[in-house]
Design an enzyme around this catalytic site. Structure first.
Site, mmCIF file in Angstrom:
data_model
loop_
_atom_site.group_PDB
_atom_site.id
_atom_site.type_symbol
_atom_site.label_atom_id
_atom_site.label_comp_id
_atom_site.label_asym_id
_atom_site.label_seq_id
_atom_site.Cartn_x
_atom_site.Cartn_y
_atom_site.Cartn_z
ATOM 1 N N GLY A 1 0.804 -1.221 0.000
ATOM 2 C CA GLY A 1 0.000 0.000 0.000
ATOM 3 C C GLY A 1 0.838 1.273 0.000
ATOM 4 O O GLY A 1 0.499 2.262 -0.663
ATOM 5 N N ASN A 2 1.976 1.231 0.715
ATOM 6 C CA ASN A 2 2.794 2.445 0.831
ATOM 7 C C ASN A 2 3.453 2.844 -0.484
ATOM 8 O O ASN A 2 3.959 3.946 -0.619
ATOM 9 C CB ASN A 2 3.839 2.279 1.937
ATOM 10 C CG ASN A 2 4.880 1.228 1.587
ATOM 11 O OD1 ASN A 2 4.530 0.096 1.221
ATOM 12 N ND2 ASN A 2 6.128 1.587 1.667
ATOM 13 N N LYS B 1 -14.077 -8.254 6.058
ATOM 14 C CA LYS B 1 -13.301 -7.070 5.632
ATOM 15 C C LYS B 1 -14.179 -5.839 5.541
ATOM 16 O O LYS B 1 -15.086 -5.759 4.709
ATOM 17 C CB LYS B 1 -12.682 -7.315 4.245
ATOM 18 C CG LYS B 1 -11.688 -8.442 4.207
ATOM 19 C CD LYS B 1 -10.364 -8.031 4.807
ATOM 20 C CE LYS B 1 -9.469 -9.253 4.941
ATOM 21 N NZ LYS B 1 -8.366 -9.092 5.843
ATOM 22 N N LYS C 1 -4.127 -9.087 -1.869
ATOM 23 C CA LYS C 1 -3.243 -8.945 -3.035
ATOM 24 C C LYS C 1 -2.039 -9.893 -2.954
ATOM 25 O O LYS C 1 -1.522 -10.338 -3.979
ATOM 26 C CB LYS C 1 -2.798 -7.496 -3.248
ATOM 27 C CG LYS C 1 -1.821 -6.935 -2.226
ATOM 28 C CD LYS C 1 -0.520 -6.507 -2.836
ATOM 29 C CE LYS C 1 0.549 -6.082 -1.857
ATOM 30 N NZ LYS C 1 0.471 -6.298 -0.444
ATOM 31 N N LYS D 1 1.710 -12.427 3.697
ATOM 32 C CA LYS D 1 2.919 -12.366 2.852
ATOM 33 C C LYS D 1 3.769 -13.614 3.067
ATOM 34 O O LYS D 1 4.234 -14.233 2.104
ATOM 35 C CB LYS D 1 3.746 -11.116 3.188
ATOM 36 C CG LYS D 1 3.020 -9.819 2.898
ATOM 37 C CD LYS D 1 3.929 -8.623 3.147
ATOM 38 C CE LYS D 1 3.152 -7.400 3.552
ATOM 39 N NZ LYS D 1 1.937 -7.135 2.801
HETATM 40 P P1 ADP Z 1 1.526 -3.738 2.666
HETATM 41 O O1 ADP Z 1 0.690 -2.538 2.496
HETATM 42 O O2 ADP Z 1 2.903 -3.589 2.115
HETATM 43 O O3 ADP Z 1 0.841 -5.015 2.237
HETATM 44 P P2 ADP Z 1 1.208 -4.394 5.504
HETATM 45 O O4 ADP Z 1 0.995 -3.241 6.427
HETATM 46 O O5 ADP Z 1 0.073 -5.266 5.178
HETATM 47 O O6 ADP Z 1 1.864 -3.799 4.204
HETATM 48 O O7 ADP Z 1 2.417 -5.305 6.037
HETATM 49 C C1 ADP Z 1 3.685 -4.743 6.385
HETATM 50 C C2 ADP Z 1 3.752 -4.551 7.901
HETATM 51 O O8 ADP Z 1 3.805 -5.822 8.554
HETATM 52 C C3 ADP Z 1 4.987 -3.866 8.424
HETATM 53 O O9 ADP Z 1 4.883 -2.476 8.337
HETATM 54 C C4 ADP Z 1 5.032 -4.352 9.884
HETATM 55 O O10 ADP Z 1 4.480 -3.403 10.745
HETATM 56 C C5 ADP Z 1 4.129 -5.577 9.900
HETATM 57 N N1 ADP Z 1 4.719 -6.784 10.480
HETATM 58 C C6 ADP Z 1 4.027 -7.660 11.239
HETATM 59 N N2 ADP Z 1 4.795 -8.679 11.637
HETATM 60 C C7 ADP Z 1 6.023 -8.450 11.118
HETATM 61 C C8 ADP Z 1 7.265 -9.170 11.166
HETATM 62 N N3 ADP Z 1 7.369 -10.315 11.832
HETATM 63 N N4 ADP Z 1 8.337 -8.654 10.532
HETATM 64 C C9 ADP Z 1 8.220 -7.491 9.831
HETATM 65 N N5 ADP Z 1 7.070 -6.765 9.746
HETATM 66 C C10 ADP Z 1 5.979 -7.235 10.375
HETATM 67 MG MG MG Z 2 -0.178 -1.700 4.540
#
Ligand code: ADP
Ligand code: MG
Length: 308
Positions: A11-12, A125, A210, A272
Site C-alpha cells: 500500500g505504501n 473485511k 493482493k 505475505k
Molecule cells: P503492505 O501494504 O505492504 O501489504 P502491511 O501493512 O500489510 O503492508 O504489512 C507490512 C507490515 O507488517 C509492516 O509495516 C510491519 O508493521 C508488519 N509486520 C508484522 N509482523 C512483522 C514481522 N514479523 N516482521 C516485519 N514486519 C511485520
Molecule cells: Mg499496509
C-alpha cells in the site's frame, strides 16, 4: 540471468499511512516506486507488477456514497476495476518516462473465486463509509449488506475475503511477458468474479488479498521469483520487541516454524509469509523486502528470502 518476476507492491508504494489521497501524493509515491521497479527492468528481467488498492477503492466507494443522489452508485467490482485502471495508468506513465524503449501495459484483471468458499459465510473485511448504528441497520435491511462495528469508529459494510482460484487473464499476461512487455495486473488482488448458476462469470462483492493473488499469479505464469515489496526492509522474528531478529535467507521449514509460533501478524506479514512459503515449495525463491531495495534483494543482497 533473465528471470521472470512477479512483484507485489504494498500500500505504501501508492499512499503512505496518514497521507491524504490526492493525485499529487499518489503520483509522488508512484515515482519512487517506479524508480525502484525500473532498475529491475533495466537489469533485464521479465516483470509483472501487482499492487494493492485499499485506500484507492475506499475513496471511490466514498465518492459513490456521497454522490448517490446525483449519480447512480456502482457496485464493488466496478469500483475495483476503476482503481486498477487509474493506478495502472499512473504506473505506466512513471515507468514509460524512465524506460522509453519499453512497452508497458495494464491488464484489467479478474480473479476467480468460488461462491462455496467458506469466507462468504463470514464476511470480515470492512469497506467504504462509516455509518451510525441506525443507518447500519437500515442498510442491512434494504441492501442485505452484512454490517459490523469497526474498532469503535462506527459501523461499516463487511465483505468476504475468499481465496483466489485463478487469474482469468493469465494467458494474456503470459503472452505479454513472452513479448517483452512489462505488465501491470491483478491490482487490488483482481476484480473478484465467480461462476453464477448459468456458469457465467459475474462480479461479486468481495475483496481478495493482493499477496494471495500475487502467489496465484506467480504460480500460473510460472515465475522464477515472487517478490513482495513492503514498508520494512526485512521480516523479523519477535518483531517490535527488544530481541527482534532480522531474517535473511531461511528455509521453508524455518519459515513454517516461525509462522506457527505466531511471529507474523494476521492482517499484514502473515499473508505475505504464507504466500512466500507456498511459492518456495515449488523449489523457487520468494522475497520480502522494502520498496527501495528491490533490485538489491533480487541479487541476493537485501531483504528476506525463503528458499525452496
Ligand atoms: P503492505 O501494504 O505492504 O501489504 P502491511 O501493512 O500489510 O503492508 O504489512 C507490512 C507490515 O507488517 C509492516 O509495516 C510491519 O508493521 C508488519 N509486520 C508484522 N509482523 C512483522 C514481522 N514479523 N516482521 C516485519 N514486519 C511485520
Ligand atoms: Mg499496509
Amino acid at each position: 540471468m533473465r528471470q521472470r518476476v512477479v512483484l507485489a507492491l504494498g500500500g505504501n508504494a501508492i499512499l503512505q499511512p496518514g497521507q491524504e489521497g490526492t493525485f499529487e501524493n499518489q503520483k509522488a509515491n508512484i515515482e519512487v516506486s517506479a524508480e525502484s521497479i525500473s532498475k529491475i527492468i533495466k537489469a533485464g528481467h521479465e516483470l509483472v507488477i501487482v499492487h494493492g488498492n485499499g485506500p484507492q477503492v475506499g475513496q471511490i466507494l466514498r465518492q459513490n456514497e456521497l454522490a448517490k443522489e446525483e449519480v447512480p452508485v456502482q457496485p464493488l467490482p466496478i469500483c475495483s476495476a476503476e482503481s486498477q485502471g487509474f493506478i495502472g495508468y499512473m504506473l505506466q506513465e512513471s515507468l514509460k518516462n524512465r524506460l522509453p524503449e519499453k512497452n508497458v501495459a495494464t491488464v484489467l484483471t479478474m480473479t476467480e473465486v468460488d461462491l462455496a468458499d467458506k469466507a462468504f459465510n463470514n464476511p470480515t473485511k470492512p469497506i467504504g463509509s462509516f455509518y451510525t448504528e441506525e443507518e447500519s441497520n437500515q442498510l442491512a435491511e434494504e441492501k442485505g449488506w452484512v454490517m459490523g462495528e469497526d474498532a469503535g469508529r462506527g459501523y461499516r459494510r463487511l465483505v468476504a475475503s475468499p481465496e483466489p482460484k485463478g487469474i482469468v487473464e493469465v494467458n494474456v499476461i503470459k503472452t505479454m511477458l513472452e513479448n517483452d512487455i512489462v505488465v501491470v495486473s491483478t491490482g487490488g488482488g483482481g476484480i473478484p468474479v465467480a461462476r453464477n448458476e448459468k456458469g457465467n462469470l459475474e462480479g461479486v462483492a468481495a475483496v481478495i488479498d493482493k499477496d494471495s493473488s500475487a502467489l496465484r499469479l506467480s504460480q500460473d505464469v510460472e515465475s522464477d521469483v515472487l517478490m513482495i515489496l513492503t514498508d520494512v526492509p526485512n521480516v523479523y522474528i519477535n518483531y517490535g520487541k527488544p530481541d527482534q531478529e532480522k531474517l535473511e535467507t531461511i528455509s521453508i521449514e524455518k519459515a513454517e516454524q516461525y509462522y506457527g509460533e505466531g511471529h507474523f501478524s494476521d492482517g499484514s506479514m502473515g499473508p505475505k509469509m504464507a504466500a512466500c512459503i507456498e511459492f518456495a515449495k515449488l523449489g523457487k525463491t520468494a522475497i520480502i523486502c522494502s520498496l527501495t531495495e528491490a533490485v538489491e534483494a533480487l541479487e541476493g543482497n537485501a531483504g528476506t528470502r525463503i528458499v525452496g
